[in-house]
Design a protein around this motif. Structure first.
Motif, PDB file in Angstrom:
ATOM      1  N   GLU A 297       0.827  -1.204   0.000  1.00 46.91           N
ATOM      2  CA  GLU A 297       0.000   0.000   0.000  1.00 46.91           C
ATOM      3  C   GLU A 297       0.866   1.261   0.000  1.00 46.91           C
ATOM      4  OE1 GLU A 297      -3.779  -0.102   2.295  1.00 46.91           O
ATOM      5  OE2 GLU A 297      -2.903  -1.921   3.174  1.00 46.91           O
ATOM      6  N   THR A 298       0.438   2.248  -0.756  1.00 50.72           N
ATOM      7  CA  THR A 298       1.133   3.524  -0.847  1.00 50.72           C
ATOM      8  C   THR A 298       0.135   4.648  -0.627  1.00 50.72           C
ATOM      9  OG1 THR A 298       0.786   3.944  -3.207  1.00 50.72           O
ATOM     10  CG2 THR A 298       2.609   2.469  -2.613  1.00 50.72           C
ATOM     11  N   VAL A 299       0.651   5.865  -0.613  1.00 48.24           N
ATOM     12  CA  VAL A 299      -0.226   7.005  -0.376  1.00 48.24           C
ATOM     13  C   VAL A 299      -1.162   7.251  -1.557  1.00 48.24           C
ATOM     14  CG1 VAL A 299       1.286   8.803  -1.325  1.00 48.24           C
ATOM     15  CG2 VAL A 299      -0.227   9.343   0.593  1.00 48.24           C
ATOM     16  N   ASN A 300      -0.801   6.761  -2.732  1.00 47.38           N
ATOM     17  CA  ASN A 300      -1.670   6.967  -3.902  1.00 47.38           C
ATOM     18  C   ASN A 300      -2.054   5.666  -4.599  1.00 47.38           C
ATOM     19  OD1 ASN A 300       0.905   6.514  -4.869  1.00 47.38           O
ATOM     20  ND2 ASN A 300       0.791   8.051  -6.506  1.00 47.38           N
ATOM     21  N   GLY A 301      -2.110   4.599  -3.833  1.00 42.95           N
ATOM     22  CA  GLY A 301      -2.578   3.354  -4.442  1.00 42.95           C
ATOM     23  C   GLY A 301      -1.940   2.128  -3.836  1.00 42.95           C
ATOM     24  N   VAL A 302      -1.856   1.101  -4.654  1.00 39.90           N
ATOM     25  CA  VAL A 302      -1.316  -0.172  -4.187  1.00 39.90           C
ATOM     26  C   VAL A 302      -0.500  -0.817  -5.304  1.00 39.90           C
ATOM     27  CG1 VAL A 302      -3.384  -1.460  -4.899  1.00 39.90           C
ATOM     28  CG2 VAL A 302      -1.916  -2.398  -3.100  1.00 39.90           C
ATOM     29  N   ILE A 303       0.546  -1.514  -4.903  1.00 33.82           N
ATOM     30  CA  ILE A 303       1.400  -2.231  -5.843  1.00 33.82           C
ATOM     31  C   ILE A 303       1.255  -3.727  -5.588  1.00 33.82           C
ATOM     32  CG2 ILE A 303       3.780  -2.700  -6.586  1.00 33.82           C
ATOM     33  CD1 ILE A 303       4.485   0.151  -5.666  1.00 33.82           C
ATOM     34  N   HIS A 304       1.063  -4.477  -6.668  1.00 34.38           N
ATOM     35  CA  HIS A 304       1.166  -5.927  -6.620  1.00 34.38           C
ATOM     36  C   HIS A 304       2.354  -6.303  -7.509  1.00 34.38           C
ATOM     37  CE1 HIS A 304      -2.756  -5.942  -4.755  1.00 34.38           C
ATOM     38  NE2 HIS A 304      -3.315  -5.400  -5.816  1.00 34.38           N
ATOM     39  N   VAL A 305       3.297  -7.033  -6.992  1.00 40.34           N
ATOM     40  CA  VAL A 305       4.485  -7.411  -7.761  1.00 40.34           C
ATOM     41  C   VAL A 305       4.171  -8.636  -8.616  1.00 40.34           C
ATOM     42  CG1 VAL A 305       6.928  -8.016  -7.654  1.00 40.34           C
ATOM     43  CG2 VAL A 305       5.919  -6.529  -5.895  1.00 40.34           C
ATOM     44  N   VAL A 306       4.489  -8.563  -9.899  1.00 39.62           N
ATOM     45  CA  VAL A 306       4.262  -9.697 -10.794  1.00 39.62           C
ATOM     46  C   VAL A 306       5.582 -10.170 -11.372  1.00 39.62           C
ATOM     47  CG1 VAL A 306       1.874  -9.154 -11.406  1.00 39.62           C
ATOM     48  CG2 VAL A 306       3.718  -8.087 -12.697  1.00 39.62           C
ATOM     49  N   GLY A 307       5.663 -11.448 -11.601  1.00 32.86           N
ATOM     50  CA  GLY A 307       6.897 -12.039 -12.111  1.00 32.86           C
ATOM     51  C   GLY A 307       6.958 -12.091 -13.617  1.00 32.86           C
ATOM     52  N   THR A 308       5.983 -11.453 -14.285  1.00 29.43           N
ATOM     53  CA  THR A 308       5.904 -11.485 -15.745  1.00 29.43           C
ATOM     54  C   THR A 308       5.527 -10.098 -16.248  1.00 29.43           C
ATOM     55  OG1 THR A 308       5.081 -13.757 -15.629  1.00 29.43           O
ATOM     56  CG2 THR A 308       4.804 -12.612 -17.726  1.00 29.43           C
ATOM     57  N   VAL A 309       6.121  -9.695 -17.359  1.00 27.60           N
ATOM     58  CA  VAL A 309       5.662  -8.481 -18.023  1.00 27.60           C
ATOM     59  C   VAL A 309       4.352  -8.809 -18.726  1.00 27.60           C
ATOM     60  CG1 VAL A 309       6.141  -6.760 -19.806  1.00 27.60           C
ATOM     61  CG2 VAL A 309       7.984  -7.573 -18.340  1.00 27.60           C
ATOM     62  N   LEU A 310       3.312  -8.047 -18.413  1.00 31.45           N
ATOM     63  CA  LEU A 310       1.990  -8.291 -18.985  1.00 31.45           C
ATOM     64  C   LEU A 310       1.879  -7.550 -20.308  1.00 31.45           C
ATOM     65  CD1 LEU A 310      -0.067  -7.680 -15.712  1.00 31.45           C
ATOM     66  CD2 LEU A 310       1.043  -9.790 -16.481  1.00 31.45           C
ATOM     67  N   LEU A 311       1.657  -8.286 -21.382  1.00 30.77           N
ATOM     68  CA  LEU A 311       1.592  -7.669 -22.711  1.00 30.77           C
ATOM     69  C   LEU A 311       0.149  -7.618 -23.184  1.00 30.77           C
ATOM     70  CD1 LEU A 311       4.648  -9.453 -24.373  1.00 30.77           C
ATOM     71  CD2 LEU A 311       4.562  -7.150 -23.394  1.00 30.77           C
ATOM     72  N   PRO A 312      -0.301  -6.454 -23.650  1.00 36.29           N
ATOM     73  CA  PRO A 312      -1.670  -6.370 -24.193  1.00 36.29           C
ATOM     74  C   PRO A 312      -1.820  -7.301 -25.375  1.00 36.29           C
ATOM     75  CG  PRO A 312      -0.405  -4.387 -24.716  1.00 36.29           C
ATOM     76  CD  PRO A 312       0.420  -5.178 -23.772  1.00 36.29           C
ATOM     77  N   ASN A 313      -3.040  -7.828 -25.565  1.00 36.19           N
ATOM     78  CA  ASN A 313      -3.239  -8.909 -26.533  1.00 36.19           C
ATOM     79  C   ASN A 313      -4.505  -8.685 -27.354  1.00 36.19           C
ATOM     80  OD1 ASN A 313      -2.397 -11.511 -27.570  1.00 36.19           O
ATOM     81  ND2 ASN A 313      -4.154 -12.390 -26.509  1.00 36.19           N
ATOM     82  N   THR A 314      -4.757  -7.426 -27.712  1.00 35.74           N
ATOM     83  CA  THR A 314      -5.925  -7.149 -28.546  1.00 35.74           C
ATOM     84  C   THR A 314      -5.652  -7.591 -29.983  1.00 35.74           C
ATOM     85  OG1 THR A 314      -5.163  -4.939 -29.178  1.00 35.74           O
ATOM     86  CG2 THR A 314      -6.459  -5.130 -27.144  1.00 35.74           C
ATOM     87  N   ILE A 315      -6.657  -7.463 -30.818  1.00 35.79           N
ATOM     88  CA  ILE A 315      -6.506  -7.818 -32.236  1.00 35.79           C
ATOM     89  C   ILE A 315      -5.354  -7.040 -32.862  1.00 35.79           C
ATOM     90  CG2 ILE A 315      -7.629  -7.564 -34.497  1.00 35.79           C
ATOM     91  CD1 ILE A 315     -10.291  -8.305 -32.999  1.00 35.79           C
ATOM     92  N   VAL A 316      -5.259  -5.748 -32.539  1.00 31.74           N
ATOM     93  CA  VAL A 316      -4.171  -4.937 -33.093  1.00 31.74           C
ATOM     94  C   VAL A 316      -2.827  -5.425 -32.573  1.00 31.74           C
ATOM     95  CG1 VAL A 316      -3.134  -2.632 -33.083  1.00 31.74           C
ATOM     96  CG2 VAL A 316      -5.574  -2.892 -33.533  1.00 31.74           C
ATOM     97  N   ASP A 317      -2.739  -5.736 -31.279  1.00 32.34           N
ATOM     98  CA  ASP A 317      -1.480  -6.225 -30.709  1.00 32.34           C
ATOM     99  C   ASP A 317      -1.046  -7.528 -31.362  1.00 32.34           C
ATOM    100  OD1 ASP A 317      -1.160  -4.176 -28.675  1.00 32.34           O
ATOM    101  OD2 ASP A 317      -2.842  -5.109 -27.653  1.00 32.34           O
ATOM    102  N   VAL A 318      -1.996  -8.445 -31.530  1.00 30.09           N
ATOM    103  CA  VAL A 318      -1.683  -9.741 -32.141  1.00 30.09           C
ATOM    104  C   VAL A 318      -1.220  -9.556 -33.581  1.00 30.09           C
ATOM    105  CG1 VAL A 318      -2.671 -11.933 -32.911  1.00 30.09           C
ATOM    106  CG2 VAL A 318      -3.243 -11.044 -30.646  1.00 30.09           C
ATOM    107  N   ALA A 319      -1.915  -8.692 -34.311  1.00 27.67           N
ATOM    108  CA  ALA A 319      -1.540  -8.434 -35.707  1.00 27.67           C
ATOM    109  C   ALA A 319      -0.157  -7.805 -35.791  1.00 27.67           C
ATOM    110  CB  ALA A 319      -2.579  -7.529 -36.365  1.00 27.67           C
TER     111      ALA A 319
END
Length: 577
Positions: A297-319
């Motif tokens: 928790e921080t003064v302006n939100g919350v951080i969750h640590v992830v072990g993977t870079v999350l990449l967007p996967n829309t139709i445009v991203d896939v193309a």
């Protein structure tokens, strides 16, 4: 000197709120405190009074004044204060943590920071035990560690103990204990070397500022350096800044979402207008990435640590990732349609996507088309629902965003409007892609007329009377007796004198609400038009006449009917009904 790594504490101890600004013990020796319990200052002075009288706590007093807390510790009560020296504060303000002065800490954060050093009641050193957890006025927890006679609280070494005051007791610290609840998301990330790549990426994409705003509310799924390395992202300069910003925004939610608010199957909307699916089946995963530490928790939100870079996967991203749809993506950008397929909304799409080779085959045609015409061609490739290969059936008709229809065939392999589907079921977060090797061109009556080039006046009249859409989509079927530009030129003066309503009536007089090939017409036949008027058919040998005007070219088929070309305009007479 003892260094506490926030990330290790989070992962190994599960304490989501503690890290320290460390210093050498020699730099934090207290020189201006009461020497023993018999000193009258210790007997009668308040906590605030003792701190103010000491040259070693000027920074602490300044912070208390800034947070309007001096009065609290100058009044009757019972408090235990773990008091950092000036040297401890100097090390905090000089460390690489985004804090160079108290001005860099919000009023709320400074209040939390100071209360993080205070415990209600008098807790003497003899009351402390190894492994003990002590709750502060900030609602945070401090862990006590006693090893070989050395006492640390919240990771900070206690250098002097049991300095009594009239309203409590002081223990002197060699380090400032900083809870993440006192910092912004940006400061937490800057302070932690395990997020150095994330911080560099935010800086390159010019996205640091939003996370320094103490009034913001964010949830950040923060990839570690190891996550960036595993994703092959080692050279940030090789990534376009807009693409990098999109990836980073895909990790951020514009509200505060603690782990307790996450549920199986939940879809979390991000600042990239994408969505992150939540799974609780095997631990917590968000967007396919494991959450390895939650609820920082921080003064302006919350951080969750992830072990993977999350990449967007829309139709445009896939193309874009496929690398073989540069022409399609360029056309989407030129027609401002990219955003339609670049975010996750409530709508899913099926895109029959022509590859670069398909666009190359019509490279001579594309430059002649308007932006609007290209947008229509693109819309002709998109169905506003998700249709997997298994959902396709022989002869099925699917309606596109252009209002046109595409016909499926499964004879000898899957085709759409006669074009081979060369790859199927390329799934995206907002739909599915089926790859085709030819560009599909819409073929309505309007499309055929435009492609012919001899019906500009007719098409203009359809636009002027708002009738274009009637013949520009696949729904009903029509027969259009279409006058050429030369035919309209013969009566230009007459046409110019018509009102919009009269012009619409003339156009409707040329249209029959059914598909009639020339072979369906018979001599003397009377056919009713959309205007409610009647046309007389005359057949002489192989020639067909409509109200005495010969059909120059018959049976020009379109997806929604047929065109018969006329050399004259048919003018409805008052007695033609």
């Amino acid at each position: 000197m003892r260094t506490i790594n926030l990330f290790k504490i989070l992962l190994l101890l599960g304490l989501f709120g503690l890290f320290t600004a460390c210093s050498d013990d020699d730099d934090n020796n207290v020189t201006n405190l009461p020497a023993d319990d018999d000193d009258p200052v210790a007997e009668v002075g308040t906590i605030a009074g003792i701190a103010t009288s000491s040259e070693d706590f000027t920074s602490l007093v300044t912070a208390l004044q800034a947070a309007n807390l001096v009065e609290t510790f100058d009044s009757p009560g019972d408090y235990t204060v773990f008091a950092p020296t000036d040297g401890a504060f100097a090390n905090l303000l000089s460390a690489n943590n985004g804090i160079s002065s108290f001005d860099d800490i919000s009023a709320e954060g400074l209040d939390v920071l100071l209360k993080h050093h205070v415990v209600a009641g008098r807790v003497f050193s003899s009351d402390l035990s190894d492994g003990q957890m002590v709750e502060t006025l900030a609602g945070t927890m401090l862990e006590v560690d006693i090893t070989d006679g050395v006492v640390t609280v919240g990771g900070a070494q206690v250098s002097a103990v049991d300095i009594e005051a009239s309203n409590g007791v002081i223990h002197v610290l060699s380090d400032v204990m900083v809870t993440t609840k006192a910092l912004t998301i940006a400061q937490v990330a800057i302070s932690n070397p395990d997020f150095s790549t994330l911080v560099a990426a935010l800086s390159q994409a010019d996205l640091v500022a939003p996370f320094t705003d103490s009034d913001g509310e964010f949830t950040v799924f923060a990839p570690t350096n190891a996550a960036f390395e595993a994703a092959g992202i080692t050279d940030l300069s090789a990534i376009d800044n807009m693409d990098l910003a999109r990836i980073l925004k895909h990790h951020v939610v514009g509200t505060v979402a603690l782990s307790s608010s996450l549920s199986e199957g939940q879809m979390i909307p991000t600042l990239a207008n994408t969505k992150l699916p939540v799974s609780l089946a095997n631990g917590v995963t968000v967007g396919g990435g494991n959450v390895v530490a939650a609820d920082i928790e921080t003064v302006n939100g919350v951080i969750h640590v992830v072990g993977t870079v999350l990449l967007p996967n829309t139709i445009v991203d896939v193309a874009r990732d496929a690398g073989s749809f540069t022409s399609l993506l360029g056309a989407l950008s030129d027609t401002e349609l990219t955003d339609l397929f670049n975010f996750d909304g409530d709508e899913a799409y099926t895109v029959f996507a022509p590859n670069d080779a398909a666009f190359a085959a019509i490279s001579d045609v594309l430059p002649t088309l308007t932006t609007e015409e290209i947008a229509r061609i693109l819309a002709h490739h998109v169905v506003p629902s998700k249709i997997m290969e298994g959902d396709l059936s022989e002869g099925a008709m699917v309606t596109t965003l252009a209002g046109t229809k595409l016909t499926v065939s499964l004879m000898g392999g899957a085709t759409i409007n006669g074009v081979d589907i060369v790859a199927t079921d390329v799934e995206a977060s907002n739909g599915v892609i089926h790859v085709i090797d030819e560009v599909l061109l819409p073929n309505t009556i309007v499309d055929v007329a435009k492609a012919n080039g001899s019906f500009t006046t007719l098409l203009g009249a359809l636009d002027a009377t708002d009738l274009t859409s009637t013949f520009n989509m696949d729904g009903g079927e029509y027969t259009v007796f279409a006058p050429t530009d030369d035919a309209f030129a013969k009566i230009a003066d007459t046409v110019e004198g018509l009102s919009t309503e009269e012009l619409a009536n003339v156009l409707a007089h040329h249209v029959v609400a059914t598909k009639a090939l020339s072979t369906d017409l018979s001599d003397g036949q009377m056919i009713e038009t959309l205007a409610g008027t009647m046309l007389t058919v005359t057949v002489m040998g192989e020639s067909v006449y409509i109200d005495g005007v010969m059909v120059q070219i018959a049976n020009v088929e379109a997806s929604n009917g047929v065109i018969h070309v006329l050399g004259d305009v048919l003018i409805p007479s008052s007695n033609s009904n």
